[in-house]
Design an enzyme around this catalytic site. Structure first.
Site, PDB file in Angstrom:
ATOM      1  N   CYS A 117       0.811  -1.224   0.000  1.00 55.27           N
ATOM      2  CA  CYS A 117       0.000   0.000   0.000  1.00 55.27           C
ATOM      3  C   CYS A 117       0.845   1.275   0.000  1.00 55.27           C
ATOM      4  CB  CYS A 117      -0.951  -0.005   1.190  1.00 55.27           C
ATOM      5  SG  CYS A 117      -2.188  -1.313   1.057  1.00 55.27           S
ATOM      6  N   HIS A 257      -3.351   7.262   2.042  1.00 48.80           N
ATOM      7  CA  HIS A 257      -3.735   5.963   1.486  1.00 48.80           C
ATOM      8  C   HIS A 257      -5.117   5.613   2.045  1.00 48.80           C
ATOM      9  CE1 HIS A 257      -3.931   1.821   0.507  1.00 48.80           C
ATOM     10  NE2 HIS A 257      -3.749   1.393   1.750  1.00 48.80           N
ATOM     11  N   ASN A 287     -10.076  -0.071  -0.813  1.00 54.77           N
ATOM     12  CA  ASN A 287      -8.614  -0.009  -0.786  1.00 54.77           C
ATOM     13  C   ASN A 287      -8.075  -0.632  -2.079  1.00 54.77           C
ATOM     14  OD1 ASN A 287      -5.884  -0.317  -0.349  1.00 54.77           O
ATOM     15  ND2 ASN A 287      -6.075  -1.197   1.702  1.00 54.77           N
TER      16      ASN A 287
END
Ligand code: COA
Length: 330
Positions: A117, A257, A287
């Site tokens: 990520c 993020h 996500n």
């Protein structure tokens, strides 16, 4: 006096596949509810690339072709393609080379970076160094993920979180003090036990046993990841602000993020950012791992003004975490 070369983002574009996987549809697959998912994660829906013949490179190609068109850039002018992904098309060759071929980029070179990520932050930082040192003149940095290929849709701990998508930026030299100003990058392999995909690598090559043990899917200890993510994101924002002597009012946007709305809220709160200065699209895309940050920049592009200071921040598998300070160049 020689002016310092910086790497500036001069365009951003994204692509998300059409299919919308709603919380409601997930309730037909696992024991969960819309209410649980929304309150615990902030996610309402995510996009899924349904076409089995298409991969992460195809998502990236859509984003890059749109980027080239809107910035009036020819594929032949690009001399660097860096790709952030945990869902490469295949083990090798890397997805950067597949993308270069599909877009028609023949000059220079490219490669993939796997920092989960935090992938876009690591990759943008590396691309900036290659621009600053003159190795590259026009770079594309793309975060692209077909997470649906590694998500176990019988595991309610993970299947509610992830989505597919790609976001790309164009990076060029800037001599007027706009662009990537600073970065803070960290990693700690202790965290690998909490978030990983064990199967398919040289440790556990694909076999009937690895398939039966569901090792080709994302494994996550959500509680542990949550705990470390909150600390890591906060550290990354605080450090880059301290180092650059920035107060909250000096920063126009926090670009976190998009993993979990609660992680984002606690990061913002700790650093003193009101939520209206925080880019958010987790509600619609979930996500998308390495693609969340460029997808946010794409969604908010028309609200950005030359000179705006942005802090990009992420935390992910590895563990990896970091932040980047940008002075927006257009
Ligand atoms: N629907 C309903 N209940 C669920 C569920 C779901 N989709 N997923 C888990 N639960 C249950 C658990 O089984 C647990 O039940 P129990 O208490 O009976 O064991 C309960 O809900 C609480 O689980 P917990 O894991 O403590 O929930 P949480 O508040 O930590 O939320 C995550 C789970 C995954 C949303 C959260 O931990 C998270 O976001 N972690 C970080 C994820 C992340 O950022 N990952 C990407 C890396 S950057």
């Amino acid at each position: 006096m020689l002016k310092k070369v910086r790497a500036a983002i001069t365009g951003v574009h994204g692509y998300v596949p059409e299919y919308i996987l709603t919380n409601e549809e997930l309730t037909t697959m696992v024991d969960t509810s819309d209410e649980w998912i929304v309150t615990r994660t902030g996610i309402k829906e995510r996009r899924i690339l349904k076409d089995p013949g298409k991969a992460s490179s195809d998502l990236a190609v859509k984003a890059i072709n749109g980027l080239l068109e809107k910035t009036n850039t020819r594929a032949s002018d690009i001399d660097l393609v860096l790709v952030a992904t945990v869902t490469p098309d295949m083990q090798f060759p890397d997805t950067a080379n597949i993308i270069r071929d599909k877009v028609g980029i023949t000059k220079g070179f490219g490669f993939d970076i796997n920092a989960a990520c935090t992938g876009f932050i690591y990759t943008l930082s590396v691309a900036a160094k290659l621009i600053e040192t003159g190795v590259a003149r026009k770079a594309i940095v793309v975060g692209t993920e077909k997470m649906s290929t590694i998500v176990d849709y019988t595991d309610r701990n993970t299947c509610i979180i992830f989505g597919d998508g790609a976001g790309a930026v164009l990076l060029e030299p800037n001599y007027d003090d706009f662009g990537i100003m600073d970065e803070f990058l960290r990693s700690d392999g202790y965290g690998r036990q909490f978030l990983n995909m064990e199967g398919g690598g040289s440790l556990n090559p694909a076999s009937h046993e690895t398939v039966d043990a569901r090792q080709h899917y994302v494994y996550q200890d959500g509680r542990q990841v949550f705990k470390f993510a909150v600390t890591g994101m906060q550290e990354a924002v605080t450090e880059i602000m301290l180092r650059n002597k920035l107060l909250t009012q000096d920063v126009k946007w926090l670009v976190p993020h998009q993993a979990n709305i609660r992680i984002i809220q606690s990061t913002a709160e700790k650093a003193g950012f009101p939520m209206d200065k925080v880019m958010l699209n987790i509600e619609r895309y979930g996500n998308t791992t390495a693609a969340t940050i460029p997808l946010c920049l794409w969604d908010y592009e028309d609200q950005l003004v030359k000179g705006d200071q942005l802090i990009l921040v992420a935390f992910g598998g590895g563990f990896t975490w970091g932040s980047i300070l940008i002075k927006w160049a257009y």
